[in-house]
Scaffold this active site. Structure first.
Site, mmCIF file in Angstrom:
data_model
loop_
_atom_site.group_PDB
_atom_site.id
_atom_site.type_symbol
_atom_site.label_atom_id
_atom_site.label_comp_id
_atom_site.label_asym_id
_atom_site.label_seq_id
_atom_site.Cartn_x
_atom_site.Cartn_y
_atom_site.Cartn_z
ATOM 1 N N HIS A 170 -0.376 -5.263 1.777
ATOM 2 C CA HIS A 170 0.641 -4.707 0.864
ATOM 3 C C HIS A 170 1.940 -5.498 0.953
ATOM 4 C CE1 HIS A 170 -1.519 -1.065 -0.477
ATOM 5 N NE2 HIS A 170 -2.070 -1.060 0.723
ATOM 6 N N ASP A 229 -2.074 0.067 6.414
ATOM 7 C CA ASP A 229 -3.236 0.520 5.633
ATOM 8 C C ASP A 229 -3.864 -0.630 4.854
ATOM 9 O OD1 ASP A 229 -0.803 0.442 4.197
ATOM 10 O OD2 ASP A 229 -1.704 1.519 2.531
ATOM 11 N N GLU A 230 -5.115 -0.468 4.576
ATOM 12 C CA GLU A 230 -5.842 -1.304 3.616
ATOM 13 C C GLU A 230 -5.618 -2.810 3.794
ATOM 14 O OE1 GLU A 230 -6.050 1.699 -0.166
ATOM 15 O OE2 GLU A 230 -4.169 0.646 0.160
ATOM 16 N N ALA A 231 -5.734 -3.292 5.021
ATOM 17 C CA ALA A 231 -5.605 -4.735 5.253
ATOM 18 C C ALA A 231 -6.972 -5.389 5.005
ATOM 19 C CB ALA A 231 -5.112 -4.989 6.676
#
Ligand code: NGO
Length: 548
Positions: free
Chosen positions: A290, A353-355
């Site tokens: 992100h 998150d969401e790497a």
């Protein structure tokens, strides 16, 4: 949008009361009165018409009447009481037209024969009050608010505000009468952390918008505002040692709008506004994923040294800081240091998150470098649940780390083990607490990846039993995130937050055994007129028995 001000109240009775004469004869209706049996706004309400529902409510006696001569008595020498009194006078001023005089008191008039007026007393000795608890007693001609802390007194003020007729929310003078139902409330929260997250990265929100949102949160005793300050689509906080983050990285948002950012002074203004209302700001810099806005601003943060173009779509999981390069940790260290210096609160949120384009090894390597950088600032790390397995935890000699649970379903074993090492969790399960989820399939705003979330859905869950392996003892609290991929301004955010946000507040505050949709929805209906008078947008969901 601001709705037209409604006129409430009874002229004749008001005139009598303003003249400082007797209290009205009507006794407060008993706890549990139904919405349909309630008197119209302007008359006295019920002592339990409060969200979040107080821990203990004992109605008794007649209502207390506030008038222009009502004196606000403040524990002498107490900054906490003075601050809460200021908030009270400010909240009551516009609708009542009263400029209530604030005078010092030594508290001697309380007890069996309380002094007339509203007294704000600080009692640091009573352990039952805790960090945020308070007692409110309304009888005869007196309302006494007692707490051990400024936060407790601010909560008492918000309770008093909700006990007054809805017309108290108007921004111009209303006739009253201003009646507080008689009785006693003894109250303290179930969880220490009750939060709301605002994503100002996907769509930027101005300082004024954020301050207005804080006001709405404080009304329900939400005590943390988590600001999602960076994402692929924009970097929103000035970092003096890395100026291009805002020079370049702030000028975009979802859909290609102009974006924006907070100067450090703007951020300090938000922090101060929040603090005055008992709300602690938790800043988030999301990493290592992100991060397109940062990667666009500084080529050296990319493994190939090439800055990507700005991003204005709503995909996730495609960007990462270069885990192997030292400059990444200089960057993170500088950002966290500047942010910590601006943030009086205990927490720094590092995202995590969401790497999806980072391998598991790279992710672990990154977080094991970043957590000590947080510790070096003296703050406690918070991050999305993915990072929690990597935090050593107090049982292993590490600092406390806080994970934010968001992925519906059974938590991974590593997370449960991390909690067993003394780390803690904030519960934000996306299928109940993500208030960016649509209410209904055809709702014009919001996403639906975690399902549709009606008002009852957002209310019908218990943070201590929601996820296997996560019990009350490891739960620090709850948080309602609002992500803004589809939400362009505060009006949109409010439409998603209300009427669901008060339910998350109640889950975080009120005892679990009081949790009851049938009675909650009737209390919730009473908030509608308040939002209308305050100009807060909300969805008139058919699940709630709104009054005309
Ligand atoms: C996910 C994702 C966000 C999205 C959001 C939308 C987390 C922690 N990461 O939550 O980037 O904006 O869903 O609901």
């Amino acid at each position: 949008m601001r709705a037209p001000t409604t006129r409430a109240g009874r002229g004749a009775l008001a005139a009598l009361l303003l003249a400082g004469l007797a209290a009205p004869a009507a006794a407060a209706p008993a706890t549990g009165a139904t919405a349909s049996s309630r008197p119209p706004s302007g008359a006295v309400g019920s002592l339990s018409d409060v969200i979040p529902l107080p821990a203990s409510v004992e109605p008794s006696g007649r209502p207390v009447v506030l008038g222009p001569g009502t004196v606000v008595r403040v524990q002498s020498g107490s900054d906490a009481a003075a601050a809460a009194a200021e908030e009270l006078v400010e909240l009551l001023g516009p609708a009542t037209g009263y400029r209530l005089p604030v005078v010092p008191t030594d508290g001697a008039g309380t007890g069996a024969r309380p002094l007339a007026g509203i007294s704000l007393l600080v009692d640091e000795e009573d352990p039952a009050l805790g960090d945020e608890g308070y007692v409110l007693e309304a009888s005869g001609r007196s309302v006494v608010l007692r707490a051990g802390t400024r936060e407790g007194l601010l909560h008492a003020v918000q309770t008093l505000r909700q006990l007054l007729p809805a017309a108290v929310e108007a921004d111009e003078v209303q006739p009253g009468p201003w009646l507080v139902p008689g009785g006693r409330i003894e109250d303290s929260p179930r969880f220490a952390y009750r939060g709301a997250m605002l994503d100002v990265a996907r769509h930027f929100m101005t300082v004024e918008e954020v301050k207005t949102y804080v006001d709405s949160l404080a009304a329900y005793k939400i005590n943390h505002l988590h600001l999602h300050l960076s994402d692929d689509q924009g970097w929103r906080i000035e970092i003096k040692s890395w100026p291009r983050l805002t020079e370049l990285g702030s000028t975009t948002e979802v859909g290609g709008g102009p974006g924006g950012f907070y100067t450090q002074e703007d951020y300090a203004e938000i922090v101060a506004h929040a603090s005055a209302r008992g709300v602690v700001v938790v800043p988030e810099i999301d990493m290592p994923g992100h991060t397109n806005a940062a990667l666009h601003s500084y080529p050296e943060l990319n493994c190939d040294g090439v800055a990507p173009p700005p991003y204005t779509g709503i995909e996730v999981g495609f960007s990462t800081l270069c885990v192997e390069e030292e400059v990444t940790y200089e960057f993170v260290g500088d950002v966290l240091r500047e942010l910590a210096a601006l943030t009086p609160g205990q927490y720094l949120h590092v995202g995590g998150d969401e790497a999806h384009v980072t391998t598991e090894e790279q992710y672990a390597q990154f977080m094991c470098r970043v957590l000590p950088l947080v510790e070096a600032t003296g703050k406690t790390a918070v991050g999305w649940q993915e990072y929690l397995p990597l935090a050593p935890g107090p049982a292993e000699g590490g600092p406390l780390a806080v994970g934010q649970y968001w992925i519906p379903g059974t938590p991974e074993e590593g997370m449960v083990e991390s909690l067993a090492r003394g780390n803690r969790v904030i519960m934000s399960p996306a299928d109940h607490a993500y208030l960016d989820m649509k209410y209904t399939a055809d709702f014009p705003l919001g996403l639906a990846w975690a399902g549709l979330t009606g008002v009852e859905d957002s209310f019908a869950w218990d943070p201590a039993t929601y996820a296997p392996g996560i019990g009350e003892d490891v739960v620090l609290g709850v948080e309602a995130p609002i992500w803004t991929e589809t939400l362009e301004d505060l009006d949109d955010v409010e439409t998603m937050a209300f009427p669901r946000m008060p339910g998350i507040a109640e889950i975080g505050w009120s005892p679990q055994e009081t949790h009851d949709w049938a009675t909650y929805r009737e209390r919730l209906a009473l908030q509608g007129p308040r939002w209308e008078l305050r100009g807060v947008d909300y969805f008139r969901s058919p699940e709630v028995p709104w009054q005309e």
